[in-house]
Design a protein around this motif. Sequence first.
Motif, PDB file in Angstrom:
ATOM      1  N   ASP A   1      55.172  39.819 -66.264  1.00 31.07           N
ATOM      2  CA  ASP A   1      55.894  39.847 -67.541  1.00 31.07           C
ATOM      3  C   ASP A   1      56.253  38.427 -67.975  1.00 31.07           C
ATOM      4  OD1 ASP A   1      56.077  42.733 -67.913  1.00 31.07           O
ATOM      5  OD2 ASP A   1      57.426  42.712 -66.181  1.00 31.07           O
ATOM      6  N   TYR A   2      56.687  37.618 -67.008  1.00 28.03           N
ATOM      7  CA  TYR A   2      57.088  36.237 -67.284  1.00 28.03           C
ATOM      8  C   TYR A   2      56.334  35.303 -66.336  1.00 28.03           C
ATOM      9  CZ  TYR A   2      61.196  38.738 -69.156  1.00 28.03           C
ATOM     10  OH  TYR A   2      62.045  39.592 -69.817  1.00 28.03           O
ATOM     11  N   LEU A   3      55.741  34.271 -66.900  1.00 28.74           N
ATOM     12  CA  LEU A   3      55.001  33.307 -66.084  1.00 28.74           C
ATOM     13  C   LEU A   3      55.466  31.900 -66.446  1.00 28.74           C
ATOM     14  CD1 LEU A   3      52.738  32.854 -64.006  1.00 28.74           C
ATOM     15  CD2 LEU A   3      51.120  32.765 -65.912  1.00 28.74           C
ATOM     16  N   ILE A   4      55.798  31.114 -65.437  1.00 28.21           N
ATOM     17  CA  ILE A   4      56.331  29.774 -65.656  1.00 28.21           C
ATOM     18  C   ILE A   4      55.422  28.758 -64.987  1.00 28.21           C
ATOM     19  CG2 ILE A   4      58.275  28.238 -65.196  1.00 28.21           C
ATOM     20  CD1 ILE A   4      59.881  31.065 -65.181  1.00 28.21           C
ATOM     21  N   ILE A   5      54.944  27.811 -65.775  1.00 34.08           N
ATOM     22  CA  ILE A   5      54.089  26.741 -65.261  1.00 34.08           C
ATOM     23  C   ILE A   5      54.987  25.558 -64.916  1.00 34.08           C
ATOM     24  CG2 ILE A   5      52.131  25.237 -65.726  1.00 34.08           C
ATOM     25  CD1 ILE A   5      51.291  27.225 -67.929  1.00 34.08           C
ATOM     26  N   GLY A   6      55.196  25.332 -63.631  1.00 37.85           N
ATOM     27  CA  GLY A   6      56.063  24.244 -63.190  1.00 37.85           C
ATOM     28  C   GLY A   6      57.187  24.750 -62.313  1.00 37.85           C
TER      29      GLY A   6
ATOM     30  N   ILE B   1      61.174  36.643 -57.281  1.00 45.15           N
ATOM     31  CA  ILE B   1      60.329  35.693 -58.009  1.00 45.15           C
ATOM     32  C   ILE B   1      59.123  35.343 -57.146  1.00 45.15           C
ATOM     33  CG2 ILE B   1      60.204  33.372 -58.998  1.00 45.15           C
ATOM     34  CD1 ILE B   1      63.264  33.580 -59.457  1.00 45.15           C
ATOM     35  N   ASP B   2      57.936  35.604 -57.656  1.00 41.33           N
ATOM     36  CA  ASP B   2      56.715  35.203 -56.953  1.00 41.33           C
ATOM     37  C   ASP B   2      56.462  33.727 -57.217  1.00 41.33           C
ATOM     38  OD1 ASP B   2      55.360  37.704 -55.801  1.00 41.33           O
ATOM     39  OD2 ASP B   2      55.832  38.344 -57.843  1.00 41.33           O
ATOM     40  N   ILE B   3      56.203  32.965 -56.164  1.00 39.24           N
ATOM     41  CA  ILE B   3      55.929  31.541 -56.340  1.00 39.24           C
ATOM     42  C   ILE B   3      54.587  31.189 -55.716  1.00 39.24           C
ATOM     43  CG2 ILE B   3      57.295  30.931 -54.283  1.00 39.24           C
ATOM     44  CD1 ILE B   3      57.969  28.270 -55.843  1.00 39.24           C
ATOM     45  N   PHE B   4      53.801  30.441 -56.466  1.00 41.93           N
ATOM     46  CA  PHE B   4      52.477  30.015 -56.025  1.00 41.93           C
ATOM     47  C   PHE B   4      52.509  28.491 -55.885  1.00 41.93           C
ATOM     48  CE2 PHE B   4      52.072  33.987 -58.246  1.00 41.93           C
ATOM     49  CZ  PHE B   4      51.148  34.718 -57.509  1.00 41.93           C
TER      50      PHE B   4
ATOM     51  N   ASP C   1      67.119  40.044 -66.762  1.00 46.63           N
ATOM     52  CA  ASP C   1      66.133  41.123 -66.693  1.00 46.63           C
ATOM     53  C   ASP C   1      65.880  41.439 -65.225  1.00 46.63           C
ATOM     54  OD1 ASP C   1      63.962  42.820 -66.720  1.00 46.63           O
ATOM     55  OD2 ASP C   1      62.814  41.674 -68.192  1.00 46.63           O
ATOM     56  N   GLN C   2      66.450  42.543 -64.767  1.00 45.63           N
ATOM     57  CA  GLN C   2      66.349  42.900 -63.355  1.00 45.63           C
ATOM     58  C   GLN C   2      65.001  43.517 -62.987  1.00 45.63           C
ATOM     59  OE1 GLN C   2      68.980  42.151 -61.275  1.00 45.63           O
ATOM     60  NE2 GLN C   2      69.881  41.224 -63.102  1.00 45.63           N
ATOM     61  N   ASN C   3      64.251  43.949 -63.992  1.00 43.91           N
ATOM     62  CA  ASN C   3      63.037  44.718 -63.715  1.00 43.91           C
ATOM     63  C   ASN C   3      61.733  43.979 -64.001  1.00 43.91           C
ATOM     64  OD1 ASN C   3      64.579  47.088 -63.025  1.00 43.91           O
ATOM     65  ND2 ASN C   3      64.957  47.375 -65.221  1.00 43.91           N
ATOM     66  N   GLY C   4      61.757  43.009 -64.902  1.00 41.79           N
ATOM     67  CA  GLY C   4      60.524  42.315 -65.264  1.00 41.79           C
ATOM     68  C   GLY C   4      59.975  41.484 -64.111  1.00 41.79           C
ATOM     69  N   SER C   5      58.664  41.397 -64.019  1.00 40.02           N
ATOM     70  CA  SER C   5      58.036  40.587 -62.969  1.00 40.02           C
ATOM     71  C   SER C   5      58.011  39.122 -63.400  1.00 40.02           C
ATOM     72  CB  SER C   5      56.621  41.088 -62.687  1.00 40.02           C
ATOM     73  OG  SER C   5      55.852  41.139 -63.877  1.00 40.02           O
ATOM     74  N   VAL C   6      58.386  38.233 -62.472  1.00 36.51           N
ATOM     75  CA  VAL C   6      58.525  36.799 -62.761  1.00 36.51           C
ATOM     76  C   VAL C   6      57.717  36.006 -61.744  1.00 36.51           C
ATOM     77  CG1 VAL C   6      60.131  34.876 -63.073  1.00 36.51           C
ATOM     78  CG2 VAL C   6      60.876  37.219 -63.577  1.00 36.51           C
ATOM     79  N   ALA C   7      56.957  35.019 -62.229  1.00 33.51           N
ATOM     80  CA  ALA C   7      56.173  34.180 -61.318  1.00 33.51           C
ATOM     81  C   ALA C   7      56.279  32.716 -61.717  1.00 33.51           C
ATOM     82  CB  ALA C   7      54.714  34.611 -61.306  1.00 33.51           C
TER      83      ALA C   7
ATOM     84  N   THR D   1      68.226  27.534 -71.153  1.00 34.95           N
ATOM     85  CA  THR D   1      68.072  28.002 -72.534  1.00 34.95           C
ATOM     86  C   THR D   1      66.771  28.770 -72.706  1.00 34.95           C
ATOM     87  OG1 THR D   1      69.353  26.115 -73.358  1.00 34.95           O
ATOM     88  CG2 THR D   1      67.968  27.271 -74.949  1.00 34.95           C
ATOM     89  N   ALA D   2      65.676  28.228 -72.167  1.00 32.09           N
ATOM     90  CA  ALA D   2      64.386  28.903 -72.277  1.00 32.09           C
ATOM     91  C   ALA D   2      64.412  30.251 -71.572  1.00 32.09           C
ATOM     92  CB  ALA D   2      63.282  28.020 -71.697  1.00 32.09           C
ATOM     93  N   GLY D   3      65.023  30.295 -70.379  1.00 30.16           N
ATOM     94  CA  GLY D   3      65.097  31.549 -69.637  1.00 30.16           C
ATOM     95  C   GLY D   3      65.864  32.624 -70.387  1.00 30.16           C
ATOM     96  N   LEU D   4      66.995  32.241 -70.972  1.00 32.20           N
ATOM     97  CA  LEU D   4      67.788  33.203 -71.751  1.00 32.20           C
ATOM     98  C   LEU D   4      66.980  33.752 -72.925  1.00 32.20           C
ATOM     99  CD1 LEU D   4      71.230  31.336 -71.855  1.00 32.20           C
ATOM    100  CD2 LEU D   4      70.758  33.504 -70.688  1.00 32.20           C
ATOM    101  N   ASN D   5      66.256  32.865 -73.604  1.00 36.33           N
ATOM    102  CA  ASN D   5      65.513  33.294 -74.789  1.00 36.33           C
ATOM    103  C   ASN D   5      64.266  34.092 -74.436  1.00 36.33           C
ATOM    104  OD1 ASN D   5      67.439  32.049 -76.368  1.00 36.33           O
ATOM    105  ND2 ASN D   5      66.293  30.135 -76.551  1.00 36.33           N
ATOM    106  N   MET D   6      63.627  33.770 -73.334  1.00 33.54           N
ATOM    107  CA  MET D   6      62.476  34.556 -72.898  1.00 33.54           C
ATOM    108  C   MET D   6      62.898  35.976 -72.539  1.00 33.54           C
ATOM    109  SD  MET D   6      60.477  31.692 -70.601  1.00 33.54           S
ATOM    110  CE  MET D   6      59.008  32.685 -70.231  1.00 33.54           C
ATOM    111  N   ALA D   7      64.138  36.114 -72.077  1.00 32.75           N
ATOM    112  CA  ALA D   7      64.660  37.431 -71.704  1.00 32.75           C
ATOM    113  C   ALA D   7      65.301  38.159 -72.880  1.00 32.75           C
ATOM    114  CB  ALA D   7      65.672  37.281 -70.572  1.00 32.75           C
ATOM    115  N   GLY D   8      65.098  37.633 -74.096  1.00 37.25           N
ATOM    116  CA  GLY D   8      65.566  38.350 -75.282  1.00 37.25           C
ATOM    117  C   GLY D   8      66.702  37.706 -76.034  1.00 37.25           C
ATOM    118  N   GLY D   9      67.209  36.564 -75.556  1.00 32.56           N
ATOM    119  CA  GLY D   9      68.317  35.904 -76.226  1.00 32.56           C
ATOM    120  C   GLY D   9      67.868  35.050 -77.396  1.00 32.56           C
ATOM    121  N   LYS D  10      68.835  34.406 -78.034  1.00 34.71           N
ATOM    122  CA  LYS D  10      68.546  33.504 -79.148  1.00 34.71           C
ATOM    123  C   LYS D  10      69.472  32.294 -79.049  1.00 34.71           C
ATOM    124  CE  LYS D  10      65.513  33.401 -82.484  1.00 34.71           C
ATOM    125  NZ  LYS D  10      64.063  33.486 -82.165  1.00 34.71           N
TER     126      LYS D  10
END
Length: 391
Positions: A7-12, A75-78, A28-34, A294-303
């Motif tokens: 659901d969420y992918l972070i480069i870095g 959180i899955d980390i590669f 977001d307790q349910n979305g998949s994060v990597a 800030t980015a995390g809050l907004n990716m999860a639906g915030g503004k």
Amino acid sequence: MAELVFDYLIIGGGIAGTTAAETIRQKDQNGSVALICGEPHFLYSRVLLPEFIRKEIELDKVMLRTAGDYKKNGIDIFLNESVCDFNSQTMTLKTISGKEFRAKKILIASGGRPKLWNFETLLPGNIFRLQTLDDALKIKEFLSSRPSGTALVVGGGFMALEFIAILAKYGWKIKLLCAEKYFWPDFLDETGFGILKDLWQKNGIETIFGREIKNSAELDADFVGVGIGLDRNLDFLPHAAIKPPSGGLEVNEHLETGTPNVWAAGDVASYKDRFSGRRRSGGNWSGAFMQGRTAGLNMAGGKESFKNIPVYAISHLGVNISFVGDVGPFDEKFGVKTEEIRFDKEKKEHIKIFMKDNRVIGAVLMNGQRFLGKINQAIMNGWADSKITLD
């Protein structure tokens, strides 16, 4: 190889990316994060690397996360994975190792890397950069395994100061070589530069300004530390996505790029400073943390809007230096004026403010940390210099 879908992918995997991932998980307790991290290490503090090299702290103080922390947060980390291709239309990307990813929302927080230096491949054994934990381990091992010798520091910014302080701690004979006419010419005036030059002279450090290295014969030193700035890790993006003059990904106040469901944070993000009104990139630790949040809050639906007065600070051989707000470099057409509002030669105190349209937008402070609150207040409230009282 099967496509990895999140659901969420972070480069870095630095402070911006890790903070974003953890903030998303809180909301977001349910979305998949990597997280895709280009280094082989979990999150560590870049700002503590010089102290680690100087043997003032142990490695465990530098490390900020363990495998268990990511597992606990789901959180899955590669690790050790570098992105080589990104398609924003299909929201897919590939890594050099061949892994393929797809996500609903993506944050680009891939950070920076040291600028290439022409002479680096000629003498790889004694030329050092300081950006990563592996760099720090290499430098510490080198300095700890031999007697002190001669050192050449190349550059005119924060990293050059870090190299000088590290080498001074190990008792090396240091020469500083800077291509500009004086140190930090875009930020310091002759008064501020004079404080540094006197400091180096008292510490037996030779300085050469206004000269570049022309050939490898000039690298006659046992240790060469190079700090000439960073390039952004954006090679995996189409060139058109990188906007001049900042050279980063342009984002709005919510850190959204021009591509739907793609955000940017940290060194790679070019945001509009709400006090100076110009686009800039901020790569300091606290700013990257705030952008990640800030980015995390907004990716999860915030503004949420990114609101931050950046502060870059360093303690160098007993002199504390801080850059607050927007201190340039500025184009002459931008209309910024500067004014020295405090100078005490004996205390090595120097404060210079930067103003646009008669409003304070930034300041350089040398041994003036007790006035940081007042300067922040001036920037936040758009004061003119006449309202700043430092007594």
